[in-house]
Design a protein around this motif. Structure first.
Motif, PDB file in Angstrom:
ATOM      1  N   UNK A 227       0.850  -1.197   0.000  1.00 32.94           N
ATOM      2  CA  UNK A 227       0.000   0.000   0.000  1.00 32.94           C
ATOM      3  C   UNK A 227       0.878   1.237   0.000  1.00 32.94           C
ATOM      4  N   UNK A 228       0.555   2.179  -0.891  1.00 30.35           N
ATOM      5  CA  UNK A 228       1.231   3.480  -0.881  1.00 30.35           C
ATOM      6  C   UNK A 228       0.186   4.581  -0.956  1.00 30.35           C
ATOM      7  N   UNK A 229      -0.065   5.182   0.218  1.00 32.66           N
ATOM      8  CA  UNK A 229      -0.947   6.347   0.278  1.00 32.66           C
ATOM      9  C   UNK A 229      -0.169   7.540   0.803  1.00 32.66           C
ATOM     10  N   UNK A 230       1.156   7.516   0.594  1.00 33.34           N
ATOM     11  CA  UNK A 230       2.025   8.579   1.123  1.00 33.34           C
ATOM     12  C   UNK A 230       2.423   9.542   0.022  1.00 33.34           C
ATOM     13  N   UNK A 231       3.430   9.148  -0.773  1.00 43.54           N
ATOM     14  CA  UNK A 231       3.920  10.011  -1.842  1.00 43.54           C
ATOM     15  C   UNK A 231       4.372   9.150  -3.018  1.00 43.54           C
ATOM     16  N   UNK A 232       4.013   9.588  -4.228  1.00 44.19           N
ATOM     17  CA  UNK A 232       4.515   8.923  -5.408  1.00 44.19           C
ATOM     18  C   UNK A 232       6.012   9.104  -5.525  1.00 44.19           C
ATOM     19  N   UNK A 233       6.715   8.070  -5.990  1.00 45.00           N
ATOM     20  CA  UNK A 233       8.159   8.156  -6.120  1.00 45.00           C
ATOM     21  C   UNK A 233       8.899   7.416  -5.029  1.00 45.00           C
ATOM     22  N   UNK A 234       8.195   7.031  -3.957  1.00 47.91           N
ATOM     23  CA  UNK A 234       8.844   6.246  -2.905  1.00 47.91           C
ATOM     24  C   UNK A 234       9.035   4.806  -3.367  1.00 47.91           C
ATOM     25  N   UNK A 235       8.048   4.275  -4.086  1.00 44.21           N
ATOM     26  CA  UNK A 235       8.126   2.920  -4.644  1.00 44.21           C
ATOM     27  C   UNK A 235       8.343   3.028  -6.151  1.00 44.21           C
ATOM     28  N   UNK A 248       4.491 -12.681  -7.830  1.00 44.07           N
ATOM     29  CA  UNK A 248       5.182 -12.624  -6.540  1.00 44.07           C
ATOM     30  C   UNK A 248       4.451 -11.678  -5.585  1.00 44.07           C
ATOM     31  N   UNK A 249       4.019 -10.532  -6.120  1.00 38.46           N
ATOM     32  CA  UNK A 249       3.220  -9.598  -5.340  1.00 38.46           C
ATOM     33  C   UNK A 249       1.757  -9.882  -5.637  1.00 38.46           C
ATOM     34  N   UNK A 250       1.015 -10.215  -4.588  1.00 44.47           N
ATOM     35  CA  UNK A 250      -0.390 -10.555  -4.772  1.00 44.47           C
ATOM     36  C   UNK A 250      -1.204  -9.357  -5.226  1.00 44.47           C
ATOM     37  N   UNK A 251      -0.915  -8.206  -4.661  1.00 41.47           N
ATOM     38  CA  UNK A 251      -1.679  -7.038  -5.062  1.00 41.47           C
ATOM     39  C   UNK A 251      -1.104  -5.768  -4.479  1.00 41.47           C
ATOM     40  N   UNK A 252      -1.617  -4.635  -4.971  1.00 37.28           N
ATOM     41  CA  UNK A 252      -1.173  -3.325  -4.503  1.00 37.28           C
ATOM     42  C   UNK A 252      -2.368  -2.391  -4.441  1.00 37.28           C
ATOM     43  N   UNK A 253      -2.302  -1.454  -3.504  1.00 39.23           N
ATOM     44  CA  UNK A 253      -3.316  -0.413  -3.386  1.00 39.23           C
ATOM     45  C   UNK A 253      -2.580   0.915  -3.377  1.00 39.23           C
ATOM     46  N   UNK A 254      -2.852   1.755  -4.363  1.00 39.17           N
ATOM     47  CA  UNK A 254      -2.011   2.937  -4.605  1.00 39.17           C
ATOM     48  C   UNK A 254      -2.875   4.183  -4.768  1.00 39.17           C
ATOM     49  N   UNK A 255      -2.504   5.218  -4.042  1.00 37.97           N
ATOM     50  CA  UNK A 255      -3.201   6.504  -4.134  1.00 37.97           C
ATOM     51  C   UNK A 255      -2.342   7.581  -4.789  1.00 37.97           C
ATOM     52  N   UNK A 257       1.301   8.669  -7.281  1.00 40.14           N
ATOM     53  CA  UNK A 257       2.112   8.208  -8.404  1.00 40.14           C
ATOM     54  C   UNK A 257       3.277   9.170  -8.634  1.00 40.14           C
ATOM     55  N   UNK A 258       4.327   8.658  -9.267  1.00 43.58           N
ATOM     56  CA  UNK A 258       5.513   9.479  -9.513  1.00 43.58           C
ATOM     57  C   UNK A 258       5.233  10.612 -10.480  1.00 43.58           C
ATOM     58  N   UNK A 259       4.259  10.438 -11.345  1.00 41.94           N
ATOM     59  CA  UNK A 259       3.804  11.492 -12.254  1.00 41.94           C
ATOM     60  C   UNK A 259       2.296  11.610 -12.086  1.00 41.94           C
ATOM     61  N   UNK A 260       1.834  12.807 -11.758  1.00 41.16           N
ATOM     62  CA  UNK A 260       0.395  13.011 -11.568  1.00 41.16           C
ATOM     63  C   UNK A 260      -0.073  14.198 -12.392  1.00 41.16           C
ATOM     64  N   UNK A 261      -1.076  14.021 -13.246  1.00 42.55           N
ATOM     65  CA  UNK A 261      -1.763  12.770 -13.574  1.00 42.55           C
ATOM     66  C   UNK A 261      -0.810  11.774 -14.253  1.00 42.55           C
ATOM     67  N   UNK A 262      -1.042  10.465 -14.083  1.00 39.86           N
ATOM     68  CA  UNK A 262      -0.167   9.452 -14.691  1.00 39.86           C
ATOM     69  C   UNK A 262      -0.208   9.522 -16.214  1.00 39.86           C
ATOM     70  N   UNK A 279      -6.645   5.037  -6.503  1.00 38.02           N
ATOM     71  CA  UNK A 279      -7.440   6.260  -6.350  1.00 38.02           C
ATOM     72  C   UNK A 279      -6.558   7.437  -6.756  1.00 38.02           C
ATOM     73  N   UNK A 280      -7.155   8.527  -7.213  1.00 37.59           N
ATOM     74  CA  UNK A 280      -6.372   9.675  -7.731  1.00 37.59           C
ATOM     75  C   UNK A 280      -5.950  10.662  -6.633  1.00 37.59           C
ATOM     76  N   UNK A 281      -5.030  10.242  -5.795  1.00 39.86           N
ATOM     77  CA  UNK A 281      -4.452  11.085  -4.735  1.00 39.86           C
ATOM     78  C   UNK A 281      -5.557  11.681  -3.853  1.00 39.86           C
ATOM     79  N   UNK A 282      -6.304  10.771  -3.210  1.00 40.33           N
ATOM     80  CA  UNK A 282      -7.438  11.189  -2.390  1.00 40.33           C
ATOM     81  C   UNK A 282      -7.151  11.132  -0.896  1.00 40.33           C
ATOM     82  N   UNK A 283      -5.908  10.860  -0.514  1.00 42.13           N
ATOM     83  CA  UNK A 283      -5.606  10.661   0.901  1.00 42.13           C
ATOM     84  C   UNK A 283      -6.051  11.796   1.798  1.00 42.13           C
TER      85      UNK A 283
END
Length: 541
Positions: A227-235, A248-255, A257-262, A279-283
């Motif tokens: 899960x990444x609901x912090x900042x795009x570019x960390x992962x 290998x990775x079952x799934x991801x939940x991402x709010x 992205x490194x480029x917004x809009x992607x 979600x589109x950066x709704x944190x």
């Protein structure tokens, strides 16, 4: 103060500013870069969210800018270093959307684990399928929280409530905080190797950019959920997509992205992946959070106008707010001492040393040093200097700034000493507080005891009879009243120092007359317009 608002900000926050007669607000949303740059020079402050880039070009155009207020946590759209060099204060609202961000991280995790988004689309499409949407429980899972700050701590608490075992990694967090939250502090690698769920809650910095990449993803357990609901570019998104596709990775939940809009193909593929919830950066996008951050930054602007401490300035050193009431008088003392002693200097400065003695040495004295340095620099350079840019200006001028601390103070429970060196000369002043008010107790190597006044005059001359009479006579003829007099000498017939508090300023002609009459080795009028800071430096005096 004239303020421009360039992004959507809750009206509840702006209402605080609108009711202050000192403030004029212009809300101008959706401006093109060129349009904003063309008008920013009219404004003293800008309130933004993530939609406005406050870069070097904008800061250069904002000739009058004193503050950038970011209504949110992240400041990656603000060039803080360049703002600091310009003396522009940058404030944010680090706590207003804390709960919102934490809840959204949990919402993303639960949505993925229970296939909420896929099942919702299926049912709305007219299907009644259950087997394809079999989910995962959180109970019994090992969850890793990277970053145990305000948001990460709340996420850890919620994961504990779902009966997860929680591991956490944060090099800046005390073991006691982890203990209080009921989580175990471990290394990054232990998080990657042992956790079924990994959620990221760090700011985006040089240290955290691409923190989780090929190496870290390869190290993770098979079947991990990220899960990444912090900042795009960390992962790093490209290797994340690779390991999702491999299973290998079952799934991801991402709010985020490194480029917004992607826009890139990798990001579009990641978003489209069937095992990714996005979600589109709704944190921070709750009604409550938007009000909170707007109110927080508006309060900071009002604090600035009222010369009150700024709680969330990211480029001003500040005290723990719980200590501010007891430290505020020392800020005042440091400011007064600096303004006094700099007027005795007539050579280029090489070194400035602040020494803190007594009980005050137990505390972080950096804000005192920077406040004092700002007072010194304001007397030395033409540009406006405050607590934001004082250290940078001193560094650019080649001035070394030292800070010494000792808990031993033989004469007073607390004493601050400021020493200025340059041109082979040294000026030293020491001060303390009497009933909360500044008192100067040492000047050079003379013991003195006086409270600075607006108009003062300092003389040193050969000690001999009749000198005080001559000084008084000359000032009296010139209709200058002496309010108080402070005398000092090392020995009989040696050098004497007299410090006069006057009711009015002394003209250059009278100064020359005094110099001749006393054969003064040193004579200097001193103007102290007031002990209250009027530069808006954020020191809170």
């Amino acid at each position: 103060m004239k303020i421009i608002v360039t992004d959507e900000v809750a009206q509840e926050g702006l209402a605080l500013l609108a009711q202050d007669p000192r403030v004029e607000i212009d809300v101008k949303l959706g401006l093109k870069k060129e349009e904003l740059h063309a008008i920013i020079g009219e404004y003293d402050a800008i309130i933004t969210r993530s939609g406005t880039t406050v870069d070097k070009e904008l800061l250069d155009a904002g000739k009058k800018l004193k503050m950038v207020a970011r209504a949110g946590v992240g400041i990656d759209n603000v060039d803080v270093d360049y703002a600091s060099s310009r003396g522009v204060i940058v404030v944010n609202a680090p706590f207003g959307n804390t709960n919102s961000a934490a809840e959204h991280a949990m919402a993303l995790l639960l949505s993925f684990c229970r296939n909420v988004t896929r099942a919702n689309a299926s049912l709305k499409g007219g299907e009644w399928k259950r087997a394809p949407f079999t989910g995962y429980e959180l109970k019994g899972k090992t969850a890793g929280v990277i970053g145990l700050g305000k948001v990460g701590g709340r996420v850890a608490t919620r994961l504990k409530a779902f009966e997860c075992e929680v591991l956490a990694c944060d090099p800046y967090i005390a073991v006691k905080r982890a203990h209080d939250l009921g989580v175990k502090l471990v290394s990054h690698d232990e998080i990657y190797k042992n956790c079924d769920i990994i959620t990221v809650h760090t700011p985006l910095t040089d240290e955290t950019r691409n923190m989780i990449g090929e190496r870290e993803l390869a190290m993770m357990k098979d079947g991990v959920i990220i899960i990444n609901a912090a900042r795009g570019g960390i992962i790093e998104e490209k290797p994340l997509l690779k390991y999702l596709e491999s299973g290998k990775i079952t799934g991801a939940a991402i709010d985020v992205f490194s480029v917004e809009p992607p826009k890139t193909d990798d990001l579009k593929a990641l978003i489209a992946h069937e095992r990714v919830v996005v979600t589109p950066h709704l944190g921070a996008n709750t009604f409550e959070a938007q009000v909170n951050v707007a109110v927080d930054v508006s309060k900071e602007i009002l604090n600035y106008l009222d010369d009150q401490p700024l709680e969330n300035a990211v480029n001003i050193p500040r005290f723990d707010m719980s200590l501010m009431d007891q430290m505020r008088p020392f800020l005042n003392l440091t400011n007064v001492m600096s303004e006094f002693v700099i007027q005795l200097v007539d050579a280029n400065i090489n070194t400035v040393t602040f020494t803190y003695a007594g009980n005050i040495a137990h505390y972080d004295c950096t804000p005192l040093t920077v406040c004092g340095l700002a007072s010194l620099m304001n007397r030395m350079v033409e540009q406006d200097v405050n607590m934001v840019n004082a250290s940078l200006i001193a560094e650019n001028m080649g001035i070394t700034v030292n800070e010494n601390k000792t808990t031993q103070s033989p004469s007073f429970s607390n004493m601050i000493t400021l020493t200025i060196e340059g041109g082979g000369k040294k000026r030293t002043i020491s001060g303390t507080l009497f009933e909360g008010m500044p008192r100067i107790v040492n000047l050079r190597d003379y013991q003195v005891d006086f409270a600075p006044e607006e108009h003062m005059l300092l003389l040193t001359y050969g000690d001999r009879p009749g000198m005080i009479g001559k000084i008084g006579t000359i000032l009296g003829v010139s209709d200058i009243n002496i309010a108080s007099m402070h005398l000092g000498r090392r020995e009989k017939q040696g050098e004497a120092m007299v410090l006069l508090s006057l009711d009015s300023a002394v003209s250059p002609a009278v100064i020359e007359e005094l110099r001749t009459a006393t054969e003064a080795a040193f004579i200097k009028p001193i103007h102290m317009p007031g002990v209250r800071c009027s530069r808006g430096c954020g020191c809170g005096i």
